[in-house]
Scaffold this motif. Structure first.
Motif, short mmCIF file in Angstrom:
data_model
loop_
_atom_site.label_atom_id
_atom_site.label_comp_id
_atom_site.label_asym_id
_atom_site.label_seq_id
_atom_site.Cartn_x
_atom_site.Cartn_y
_atom_site.Cartn_z
N ALA A 71 0.89 -1.26 -0.08
CA ALA A 71 -0.08 0.19 -0.15
C ALA A 71 0.96 1.22 0.20
N VAL A 72 0.60 2.20 -0.81
CA VAL A 72 1.33 3.46 -0.72
C VAL A 72 0.50 4.63 -0.86
N LEU A 73 -0.47 4.52 0.35
CA LEU A 73 -1.62 5.43 0.50
C LEU A 73 -1.45 6.74 0.18
N PRO A 74 -2.14 7.50 -0.21
CA PRO A 74 -3.59 6.96 -0.67
C PRO A 74 -3.78 5.83 -1.78
N ALA A 75 -2.60 5.48 -2.32
CA ALA A 75 -2.89 4.49 -3.46
C ALA A 75 -2.97 3.16 -2.58
N SER A 76 -4.16 2.64 -2.80
CA SER A 76 -4.50 1.15 -2.20
C SER A 76 -3.76 0.09 -2.77
N PRO A 77 -3.72 -0.98 -2.05
CA PRO A 77 -2.95 -2.32 -2.51
C PRO A 77 -3.59 -2.46 -3.99
N ILE A 78 -4.90 -2.44 -4.42
CA ILE A 78 -5.19 -2.88 -5.49
C ILE A 78 -4.65 -1.83 -6.61
N GLU A 79 -4.62 -0.78 -6.21
CA GLU A 79 -4.10 0.42 -7.14
C GLU A 79 -2.77 0.40 -7.54
N VAL A 80 -1.97 -0.10 -6.51
CA VAL A 80 -0.75 -0.28 -6.41
C VAL A 80 -0.42 -1.44 -7.65
N LEU A 81 -1.01 -2.55 -7.41
CA LEU A 81 -0.87 -3.75 -8.43
C LEU A 81 -1.52 -3.17 -9.95
N GLU A 82 -2.50 -2.39 -9.95
CA GLU A 82 -3.09 -1.91 -11.25
C GLU A 82 -1.95 -1.03 -11.95
N ALA A 83 -1.13 -0.25 -11.12
CA ALA A 83 -0.21 0.47 -11.75
C ALA A 83 0.89 -0.29 -12.49
N GLY A 84 0.95 -1.70 -12.26
CA GLY A 84 1.73 -2.39 -13.20
C GLY A 84 3.06 -2.71 -12.48
N VAL A 85 3.19 -2.59 -11.06
CA VAL A 85 4.56 -2.72 -10.52
C VAL A 85 5.04 -4.37 -10.54
N ASP A 86 6.24 -4.77 -10.25
CA ASP A 86 6.67 -6.00 -10.46
C ASP A 86 6.87 -6.70 -9.25
N GLY A 87 6.79 -6.15 -8.13
CA GLY A 87 6.61 -6.57 -6.81
C GLY A 87 6.16 -5.71 -5.58
N ILE A 88 5.77 -6.77 -4.77
CA ILE A 88 5.17 -5.81 -3.60
C ILE A 88 5.71 -6.22 -2.22
N SER A 89 5.82 -5.33 -1.45
CA SER A 89 6.35 -5.88 0.02
C SER A 89 5.25 -5.66 1.18
N HIS A 90 5.42 -6.63 2.01
CA HIS A 90 4.93 -6.56 3.54
C HIS A 90 3.56 -6.95 3.49
N PHE A 91 3.36 -8.39 4.29
CA PHE A 91 1.99 -8.85 4.17
C PHE A 91 1.10 -7.95 4.99
N THR A 92 1.66 -7.10 6.07
CA THR A 92 0.80 -6.09 6.69
C THR A 92 0.11 -5.15 6.11
N LEU A 93 0.73 -4.48 4.92
CA LEU A 93 0.32 -3.73 4.30
C LEU A 93 -0.82 -4.11 3.29
N LEU A 94 -1.14 -5.28 3.05
CA LEU A 94 -2.22 -5.86 2.33
C LEU A 94 -3.51 -5.64 2.63
N TYR A 95 -3.58 -5.54 4.09
CA TYR A 95 -5.03 -5.07 4.57
C TYR A 95 -5.06 -3.75 5.03
N ALA A 96 -4.35 -2.84 4.44
CA ALA A 96 -4.39 -1.18 4.61
C ALA A 96 -5.94 -0.95 4.37
N THR A 97 -6.64 -1.21 3.52
CA THR A 97 -7.99 -0.90 3.30
C THR A 97 -9.06 -1.21 4.34
N ALA A 98 -8.68 -2.34 4.83
CA ALA A 98 -9.61 -3.02 5.88
C ALA A 98 -9.23 -2.12 7.33
#
Length: 428
Positions: free
Chosen positions: A225-252
């Motif tokens: 999560a790169v808030l305000p960019a949510s995890p889904i938005e980060v992925l939809e931006a086309g990144v190659d990799g993401i880090s930290h399972f904790t940040l996956l549930y940022a929206t929740a």
């Protein structure tokens, strides 16, 4: 224990160097496939030249032959998330890092991905590691970028020391006025392998940065999560990799009362509502679907659960929930520790791999894949690293016992091959 002179050099001077032959080995190739017993592996010019059943192939004249009967050969291990150069004037001193990197190499770690530091210090270490001037894993490092609030982080001042914070090629403040072509070019000039998108950016800027990074041939890695960019938005931006399972549930977390989201972003892990999250893990189906569709590498950094004093078991269970979900869906999940500096416990990678087996229930073969092939995918160099295959670099570890029987046997390192040198832990 085998006895080979430390840092013996082969295949790196000229064509007259011998082939190096490893006979009678069991190969665990890093892909998750079953072990291959009774093999012979030939190395030439620092690459894997041939693999065949022992006794069934021709060994070139003049070869350096090593009978490794009863030994196991795996790819060099990869820590996908370290921090070596954040405070080079204090805890990340050159001498301290050299000692730590030497210990890592002799433990079987042949590559690390540094996820934000002072490129001046990292470039020097990376150069000396690559040519063998120091005993060290190869170092791949990033340029970290984020928004205005992110730029206030004191770590940015530390990596920018001697220059203007947020305006150096390896640590950038991003705004609507940023010239993305220029800053990516300058980052590339600093020797980085990838851009790390850290925090405090909207989707539009994450997308622009990702697009330009790819256009100029760099990997793009991001916090989940790169808030305000949510995890889904980060992925939809086309990144190659993401880090930290904790940040996956940022929206929740953002939907919960109180300040759990802010606590997470500030690293105050014991202020999170872990009981609720473990009892009812947020649904991340769409997030994982996008990761699968785009072949995004997941770097869960489970090791950070060890920093929790209040909820260590809950943290581990939640990490395992997402690690197993990725595994079941065929999403490459690497193993990064989010550390490696002289002020913290040394070489946590081996413990992190063991946790995936002993706590999460991964098979040893899949755990090894997470720290070999998937680690290379996290860096973006899986075409030449991460598995024992013909044509790939001969960065290899010789073990005295079978890690598929007991994952702790990864600690039974007898030899490490890296960049044309043989490193013997018995003579370091």
């Amino acid at each position: 224990m085998l006895s080979i002179p430390a840092s013996a050099q082969f295949n790196s001077i000229n064509d007259e160097d011998p082939f190096v032959v490893l006979k009678n080995i069991t190969i665990i190739d890093g892909t998750g496939a079953e072990p291959l017993p009774n093999k012979t592996l030939i190395i030439k010019d620092n690459a894997i030249y041939a693999i065949f059943d022992s006794g069934a192939g021709e060994i070139p004249d003049g070869s350096l032959i090593m009978d490794l009967s009863g030994r196991y050969v795996i790819p060099g291990l990869i820590d996908s998330h370290v921090h070596l150069g954040t405070f080079p004037s204090s805890i990340d001193s050159r001498s301290g890092n050299e000692e730590l990197l030497k210990e890592a190499l002799y433990s079987g770690i042949t590559s690390v991905r540094d996820m934000a530091g002072d490129a001046r210090a990292l470039a020097s270490l990376a150069r000396d590691a690559k040519v063998g001037d120091i005993a060290s894993p190869d170092i791949y490092y990033s340029a970290v970028m984020g928004g205005t609030e992110f730029a206030k982080d004191p770590r940015n001042a530390a990596v920018s020391r001697g220059a203007v914070t947020g305006e150096v090629p390896w640590s950038r403040e991003i705004t609507d006025e940023t010239d993305f072509r220029q800053i990516v070019a300058e980052a590339k000039g600093a020797g980085v392998t990838g851009i790390k998108i850290y925090a405090d950016l909207p989707f539009e800027l994450v997308k622009k940065l990702t697009t330009e990074g790819h256009r100029q041939g760099l990997q793009v890695w991001a916090h989940a999560a790169v808030l305000p960019a949510s995890p889904i938005e980060v992925l939809e931006a086309g990144v190659d990799g993401i880090s930290h399972f904790t940040l996956l549930y940022a929206t929740a977390l953002g939907e919960m009362p109180g300040e759990p989201l802010q606590a997470m972003l500030e690293g105050r892990i014991d202020d999170l509502p872990m009981e609720k999250l473990v009892a009812d893990p947020p649904s991340l189906d769409r997030i994982f679907e996008i990761m699968k569709e785009n072949n995004v590498v997941f770097d869960p950094t489970m090791w950070i659960s060890e920093y929790s004093q209040k909820y260590p078991e809950e943290y581990r269970r939640l990490a395992c929930y997402y690690i197993n979900k990725a595994e079941q869906m065929g999403i490459p999940q690497a193993t990064g520790t989010d550390q490696m500096n002289p002020s913290k416990p040394k070489i946590p990678l081996l413990k992190a791999i063991e946790m995936k087996v002993e706590i999460c229930g991964l098979t040893p073969l899949h755990a090894i894949r997470s720290v070999t092939l998937y680690g290379a995918m996290a860096i973006g160099n899986e075409d030449i690293h991460g598995s024992v295959e013909m044509g790939k670099k001969a960065n290899l570890v010789v073990l005295g016992s079978d890690p598929t029987e007991n994952i702790e046997n990864l600690r039974d390192v007898e030899l490490v091959f890296k960049n044309g040198r043989i490193y013997d832990p018995g003579s370091k």
